[in-house]
Scaffold this motif. Structure first.
Motif, PDB file in Angstrom:
ATOM      1  N   GLN A  83       5.816  14.438  -0.780  1.00 58.11           N
ATOM      2  CA  GLN A  83       6.486  13.669  -1.824  1.00 58.11           C
ATOM      3  C   GLN A  83       6.739  12.226  -1.385  1.00 58.11           C
ATOM      4  O   GLN A  83       6.534  11.288  -2.158  1.00 58.11           O
ATOM      5  N   GLU A  84       7.164  12.050  -0.150  1.00 55.05           N
ATOM      6  CA  GLU A  84       7.390  10.704   0.369  1.00 55.05           C
ATOM      7  C   GLU A  84       6.100   9.888   0.320  1.00 55.05           C
ATOM      8  O   GLU A  84       6.101   8.717  -0.099  1.00 55.05           O
ATOM      9  N   GLN A  85       5.003  10.485   0.747  1.00 55.75           N
ATOM     10  CA  GLN A  85       3.715   9.782   0.749  1.00 55.75           C
ATOM     11  C   GLN A  85       3.322   9.362  -0.667  1.00 55.75           C
ATOM     12  O   GLN A  85       2.874   8.232  -0.888  1.00 55.75           O
ATOM     13  N   GLU A  86       3.510  10.275  -1.610  1.00 52.31           N
ATOM     14  CA  GLU A  86       3.151   9.976  -2.999  1.00 52.31           C
ATOM     15  C   GLU A  86       4.048   8.867  -3.570  1.00 52.31           C
ATOM     16  O   GLU A  86       3.575   7.970  -4.284  1.00 52.31           O
ATOM     17  N   LEU A  87       5.334   8.922  -3.263  1.00 46.99           N
ATOM     18  CA  LEU A  87       6.245   7.890  -3.753  1.00 46.99           C
ATOM     19  C   LEU A  87       5.909   6.525  -3.158  1.00 46.99           C
ATOM     20  O   LEU A  87       5.933   5.509  -3.866  1.00 46.99           O
ATOM     21  N   ARG A  88       5.594   6.488  -1.880  1.00 44.45           N
ATOM     22  CA  ARG A  88       5.221   5.213  -1.260  1.00 44.45           C
ATOM     23  C   ARG A  88       3.963   4.639  -1.919  1.00 44.45           C
ATOM     24  O   ARG A  88       3.860   3.429  -2.146  1.00 44.45           O
ATOM     25  N   ARG A  89       3.020   5.498  -2.228  1.00 42.11           N
ATOM     26  CA  ARG A  89       1.788   5.035  -2.873  1.00 42.11           C
ATOM     27  C   ARG A  89       2.076   4.502  -4.280  1.00 42.11           C
ATOM     28  O   ARG A  89       1.635   3.405  -4.652  1.00 42.11           O
ATOM     29  N   SER A  90       2.853   5.256  -5.058  1.00 46.93           N
ATOM     30  CA  SER A  90       3.077   4.868  -6.450  1.00 46.93           C
ATOM     31  C   SER A  90       4.025   3.684  -6.591  1.00 46.93           C
ATOM     32  O   SER A  90       3.991   2.980  -7.609  1.00 46.93           O
ATOM     33  N   MET A  91       4.868   3.455  -5.593  1.00 49.75           N
ATOM     34  CA  MET A  91       5.819   2.340  -5.657  1.00 49.75           C
ATOM     35  C   MET A  91       5.303   1.069  -4.980  1.00 49.75           C
ATOM     36  O   MET A  91       5.974   0.042  -5.001  1.00 49.75           O
ATOM     37  N   GLU A  92       4.131   1.134  -4.408  1.00 44.39           N
ATOM     38  CA  GLU A  92       3.576  -0.031  -3.725  1.00 44.39           C
ATOM     39  C   GLU A  92       3.393  -1.189  -4.704  1.00 44.39           C
ATOM     40  O   GLU A  92       2.805  -1.040  -5.777  1.00 44.39           O
ATOM     41  N   THR A  94       5.676  -2.633  -6.502  1.00 45.59           N
ATOM     42  CA  THR A  94       6.634  -2.659  -7.615  1.00 45.59           C
ATOM     43  C   THR A  94       7.956  -3.317  -7.241  1.00 45.59           C
ATOM     44  O   THR A  94       8.759  -3.628  -8.118  1.00 45.59           O
ATOM     45  N   GLY A  95       8.214  -3.491  -5.944  1.00 49.68           N
ATOM     46  CA  GLY A  95       9.495  -3.999  -5.490  1.00 49.68           C
ATOM     47  C   GLY A  95      10.485  -2.911  -5.137  1.00 49.68           C
ATOM     48  O   GLY A  95      11.565  -3.196  -4.625  1.00 49.68           O
ATOM     49  N   VAL A  96      10.129  -1.646  -5.414  1.00 48.42           N
ATOM     50  CA  VAL A  96      11.001  -0.526  -5.082  1.00 48.42           C
ATOM     51  C   VAL A  96      10.779  -0.138  -3.627  1.00 48.42           C
ATOM     52  O   VAL A  96       9.637   0.045  -3.186  1.00 48.42           O
ATOM     53  N   GLU A  97      11.863   0.009  -2.878  1.00 47.53           N
ATOM     54  CA  GLU A  97      11.792   0.382  -1.460  1.00 47.53           C
ATOM     55  C   GLU A  97      12.024   1.883  -1.310  1.00 47.53           C
ATOM     56  O   GLU A  97      12.959   2.441  -1.888  1.00 47.53           O
ATOM     57  N   VAL A  98      11.163   2.543  -0.538  1.00 48.36           N
ATOM     58  CA  VAL A  98      11.287   3.972  -0.274  1.00 48.36           C
ATOM     59  C   VAL A  98      11.769   4.172   1.156  1.00 48.36           C
ATOM     60  O   VAL A  98      11.142   3.668   2.094  1.00 48.36           O
ATOM     61  N   PRO A 129       7.705   1.426 -12.704  1.00 47.14           N
ATOM     62  CA  PRO A 129       8.294   2.231 -11.626  1.00 47.14           C
ATOM     63  C   PRO A 129       8.972   3.503 -12.123  1.00 47.14           C
ATOM     64  O   PRO A 129       8.856   4.561 -11.494  1.00 47.14           O
ATOM     65  N   LEU A 130       9.659   3.410 -13.266  1.00 45.72           N
ATOM     66  CA  LEU A 130      10.326   4.605 -13.800  1.00 45.72           C
ATOM     67  C   LEU A 130       9.311   5.652 -14.267  1.00 45.72           C
ATOM     68  O   LEU A 130       9.525   6.855 -14.099  1.00 45.72           O
ATOM     69  N   ASN A 131       8.206   5.198 -14.854  1.00 48.79           N
ATOM     70  CA  ASN A 131       7.159   6.152 -15.238  1.00 48.79           C
ATOM     71  C   ASN A 131       6.578   6.855 -14.019  1.00 48.79           C
ATOM     72  O   ASN A 131       6.318   8.069 -14.042  1.00 48.79           O
ATOM     73  N   ASN A 132       6.369   6.100 -12.946  1.00 51.60           N
ATOM     74  CA  ASN A 132       5.861   6.696 -11.710  1.00 51.60           C
ATOM     75  C   ASN A 132       6.860   7.690 -11.134  1.00 51.60           C
ATOM     76  O   ASN A 132       6.479   8.758 -10.620  1.00 51.60           O
TER      77      ASN A 132
END
Length: 222
Positions: A83-92, A94-98, A129-132
């Motif tokens: 999940q962390e890997q997927e979130l990092r990929r999808s938030m790249e 966007t300005g969102v920090e994981v 970002p919210l859709n991701n």
């Protein structure tokens, strides 16, 4: 008499190396180390239990016990790695920090992409970002979702408390509209009470105006 300890140690070593090598996200050091640790500890316990159960062949029992228990114990750590890997990929981009600390994954969403000043209406830059996030939360369903709104110290404390709560609610409402399970979501507004920078500067106030989403394992998921 002396074969059992040797087999236990060997099987534990195999499980440790297996967890590390088979996890495709082993470049994420914190998650992978945790996965390997879970698997290794589970393997030790499983090896001992397996040897006790299989009286006729303690070595074989230890190996079987180590394999079963090690895989089970590594489960949530491996799940969180994915999940962390997927979130990092999808938030790249966007300005969102994981961020990741043990079993907890946190997403920090700065004020420049979330809401306009003095508003709880979602900004256009925040939709992607919210859709991701919604896509991830529908796919990974073993953790709770806590949404916390923050403000800077400009204005009255009571007003900022209400504004931060409304912002957290706006994020929750959007995720719910995208099909995220409402039973997993909780919200809080903490106003200016948890700053991450000084409110004496414009840059510091911008850092303090943020939304944080924290993911924790649901009971029984660990």
């Amino acid at each position: 008499m002396y074969r059992f300890p040797l087999v236990v140690l060997c099987s534990s070593a195999l499980l440790l190396s297996g967890c590390a090598s088979q996890n495709p996200y082993d470049q994420q050091a914190s998650g992978s180390n945790r996965t390997a640790s879970y698997g290794g500890l589970g393997a030790l316990a499983g090896a001992a239990a397996g040897a006790l159960i299989n009286h006729d062949n303690r070595g074989k029992g230890a190996l079987i016990g180590a394999a079963v228990a090690g895989a089970a114990a590594a489960g949530y750590g491996y799940y969180a790695d994915r999940q962390e890997q997927e979130l990092r990929r999808s938030m790249e981009g966007t300005g969102v920090e994981v961020q990741r600390q043990g079993d907890v994954i946190q997403l920090i969403m700065p004020g420049n992409i979330t809401f306009a000043t003095d508003s709880a209406q979602i900004a256009s830059s925040f939709y992607q970002p919210l859709n991701n996030l919604a896509n991830s939360f529908r796919q990974y369903q073993q953790n709770s979702i806590e949404i916390v709104g923050h403000t800077d110290s400009t204005g009255s404390h009571s007003y900022n408390m209400g504004l931060s709560q409304r912002r957290a609610q706006s994020v929750a409402d959007y995720l719910l509209a995208q099909g995220v399970d409402p039973e997993r979501i909780s919200i809080r507004g903490v106003g200016p009470d948890q700053p991450v920078a000084s409110n004496a500067t414009a840059d510091g106030r911008a850092q303090n105006r943020r939304v944080e989403v924290t993911l924790r394992p649901l009971p029984g998921a660990q």
